[in-house]
Design an enzyme around this catalytic site. Structure first.
Site, PDB file in Angstrom:
ATOM      1  N   ALA A  14      -5.021  14.488  -5.548  1.00 29.35           N
ATOM      2  CA  ALA A  14      -4.349  13.197  -5.366  1.00 29.35           C
ATOM      3  C   ALA A  14      -4.872  12.180  -6.380  1.00 29.35           C
ATOM      4  O   ALA A  14      -4.081  11.443  -6.991  1.00 29.35           O
ATOM      5  CB  ALA A  14      -4.557  12.684  -3.946  1.00 29.35           C
ATOM      6  N   ILE A  15      -6.171  12.146  -6.580  1.00 28.37           N
ATOM      7  CA  ILE A  15      -6.752  11.202  -7.544  1.00 28.37           C
ATOM      8  C   ILE A  15      -6.161  11.440  -8.929  1.00 28.37           C
ATOM      9  O   ILE A  15      -5.795  10.495  -9.635  1.00 28.37           O
ATOM     10  CB  ILE A  15      -8.290  11.309  -7.553  1.00 28.37           C
ATOM     11  CG1 ILE A  15      -8.848  10.817  -6.208  1.00 28.37           C
ATOM     12  CG2 ILE A  15      -8.900  10.523  -8.710  1.00 28.37           C
ATOM     13  CD1 ILE A  15     -10.322  11.147  -5.977  1.00 28.37           C
ATOM     14  N   GLU A  25       0.834  -1.201   0.000  1.00 26.69           N
ATOM     15  CA  GLU A  25       0.000   0.000   0.000  1.00 26.69           C
ATOM     16  C   GLU A  25       0.867   1.248   0.000  1.00 26.69           C
ATOM     17  O   GLU A  25       1.858   1.336   0.727  1.00 26.69           O
ATOM     18  CB  GLU A  25      -0.924   0.014   1.225  1.00 26.69           C
ATOM     19  CG  GLU A  25      -1.830   1.218   1.268  1.00 26.69           C
ATOM     20  CD  GLU A  25      -2.746   1.249   2.481  1.00 26.69           C
ATOM     21  OE1 GLU A  25      -3.553   2.200   2.563  1.00 26.69           O
ATOM     22  OE2 GLU A  25      -2.672   0.351   3.336  1.00 26.69           O
ATOM     23  N   ASN A  35     -10.394  14.527  -2.401  1.00 28.85           N
ATOM     24  CA  ASN A  35      -8.992  14.851  -2.668  1.00 28.85           C
ATOM     25  C   ASN A  35      -8.717  14.679  -4.174  1.00 28.85           C
ATOM     26  O   ASN A  35      -7.979  13.781  -4.577  1.00 28.85           O
ATOM     27  CB  ASN A  35      -8.078  13.950  -1.823  1.00 28.85           C
ATOM     28  CG  ASN A  35      -6.647  14.452  -1.759  1.00 28.85           C
ATOM     29  OD1 ASN A  35      -6.253  15.323  -2.516  1.00 28.85           O
ATOM     30  ND2 ASN A  35      -5.881  13.876  -0.854  1.00 28.85           N
ATOM     31  N   TYR A  65      -2.627   9.997  -9.122  1.00 33.30           N
ATOM     32  CA  TYR A  65      -2.638   8.543  -9.213  1.00 33.30           C
ATOM     33  C   TYR A  65      -3.063   8.080 -10.605  1.00 33.30           C
ATOM     34  O   TYR A  65      -2.475   7.161 -11.169  1.00 33.30           O
ATOM     35  CB  TYR A  65      -3.530   7.933  -8.131  1.00 33.30           C
ATOM     36  CG  TYR A  65      -3.163   8.357  -6.720  1.00 33.30           C
ATOM     37  CD1 TYR A  65      -1.827   8.473  -6.323  1.00 33.30           C
ATOM     38  CD2 TYR A  65      -4.133   8.673  -5.785  1.00 33.30           C
ATOM     39  CE1 TYR A  65      -1.494   8.883  -5.041  1.00 33.30           C
ATOM     40  CE2 TYR A  65      -3.806   9.072  -4.503  1.00 33.30           C
ATOM     41  CZ  TYR A  65      -2.488   9.182  -4.135  1.00 33.30           C
ATOM     42  OH  TYR A  65      -2.156   9.575  -2.873  1.00 33.30           O
ATOM     43  N   ILE A  84       0.950   8.916   1.097  1.00 35.02           N
ATOM     44  CA  ILE A  84       1.771  10.125   0.909  1.00 35.02           C
ATOM     45  C   ILE A  84       1.130  11.305   1.615  1.00 35.02           C
ATOM     46  O   ILE A  84      -0.096  11.395   1.718  1.00 35.02           O
ATOM     47  CB  ILE A  84       1.977  10.442  -0.594  1.00 35.02           C
ATOM     48  CG1 ILE A  84       2.904  11.650  -0.770  1.00 35.02           C
ATOM     49  CG2 ILE A  84       0.653  10.619  -1.305  1.00 35.02           C
ATOM     50  CD1 ILE A  84       3.335  11.913  -2.199  1.00 35.02           C
ATOM     51  N   ILE A 102       2.036  15.485   1.423  1.00 31.35           N
ATOM     52  CA  ILE A 102       2.810  16.689   1.120  1.00 31.35           C
ATOM     53  C   ILE A 102       2.290  17.721   2.107  1.00 31.35           C
ATOM     54  O   ILE A 102       1.201  18.284   1.935  1.00 31.35           O
ATOM     55  CB  ILE A 102       2.631  17.168  -0.338  1.00 31.35           C
ATOM     56  CG1 ILE A 102       3.021  16.084  -1.331  1.00 31.35           C
ATOM     57  CG2 ILE A 102       3.438  18.453  -0.567  1.00 31.35           C
ATOM     58  CD1 ILE A 102       4.492  15.735  -1.392  1.00 31.35           C
TER      59      ILE A 102
END
Length: 184
Positions: free
Chosen positions: A140-141, A93, A137, A144, A96, A98
């Protein structure tokens, strides 16, 4: 002198140390905007708790936690980790943070994830890296998805985050898909 473990264009990743337990790091954990899309941040954190957490991460051989260092300034701007390994299934997994908001939007999340995903596949011989991300979020998505992660499922209205119940989305990336997407 920084002992770099993974080296990128703008960032270096190194093992987290007790010296990283700073007032700035603590402020990340207590900032609702920073922790809105994370499991942490629901309760106030103290320096003692932060130090205990770092100590536990350093001692746990089942966790690879790295400090994200901005090369131009030498600043610790966040952390990235691989954990929840299943060595039989060859999965792990990704997580993260920031934390330093002054560097948001500079591509550091993408670069950090790209470095650790390559490490997971090329050096740890993982077959799949997975993660959970909150629906609130979108930055972030996007990171990814740009790396090739695909949504594999979700728990609807599962977590209370940002004053609302939001979906918890599970995403995965297989080594062969990453290799084909990131050919030189």
């Amino acid at each position: 002198m920084m002992n770099t473990f993974l080296d990128g264009d703008s960032l270096a990743l190194r093992a987290i140390t007790m010296e990283d337990a700073s007032e700035e790091y603590l402020s990340w954990l207590n900032d609702p905007e920073t922790t809105k899309g994370l499991e942490t941040g629901k309760f106030p954190q103290t320096m003692d708790q932060l130090e205990s957490y770092i100590s536990a991460m350093m001692a746990d051989r089942g966790v690879i936690m790295l400090a994200i260092i901005e090369k131009s300034s030498g600043r610790h701007i966040g952390n990235i980790k691989l954990h929840n390994f299943d060595w039989i299934s060859r999965t792990g997994e990704l997580g993260i943070l920031i934390g330093n908001k002054s560097v948001w939007g500079k591509g550091y999340g993408h670069e950090s994830c790209k470095l650790i995903v390559a490490y997971a596949f090329d050096r740890l011989n993982l077959r799949k890296v997975w993660l959970a991300v909150y629906a609130n979020n979108p930055a972030a998505i996007h990171i990814y998805q740009k790396l090739g992660f695909e949504e594999e499922g979700k728990l609807k209205a599962h977590v209370f985050s940002g004053a609302a119940y939001v979906d918890k989305i599970f995403m995965g990336l297989f080594a062969q898909d990453y290799a084909s997407k990131n050919k030189a």
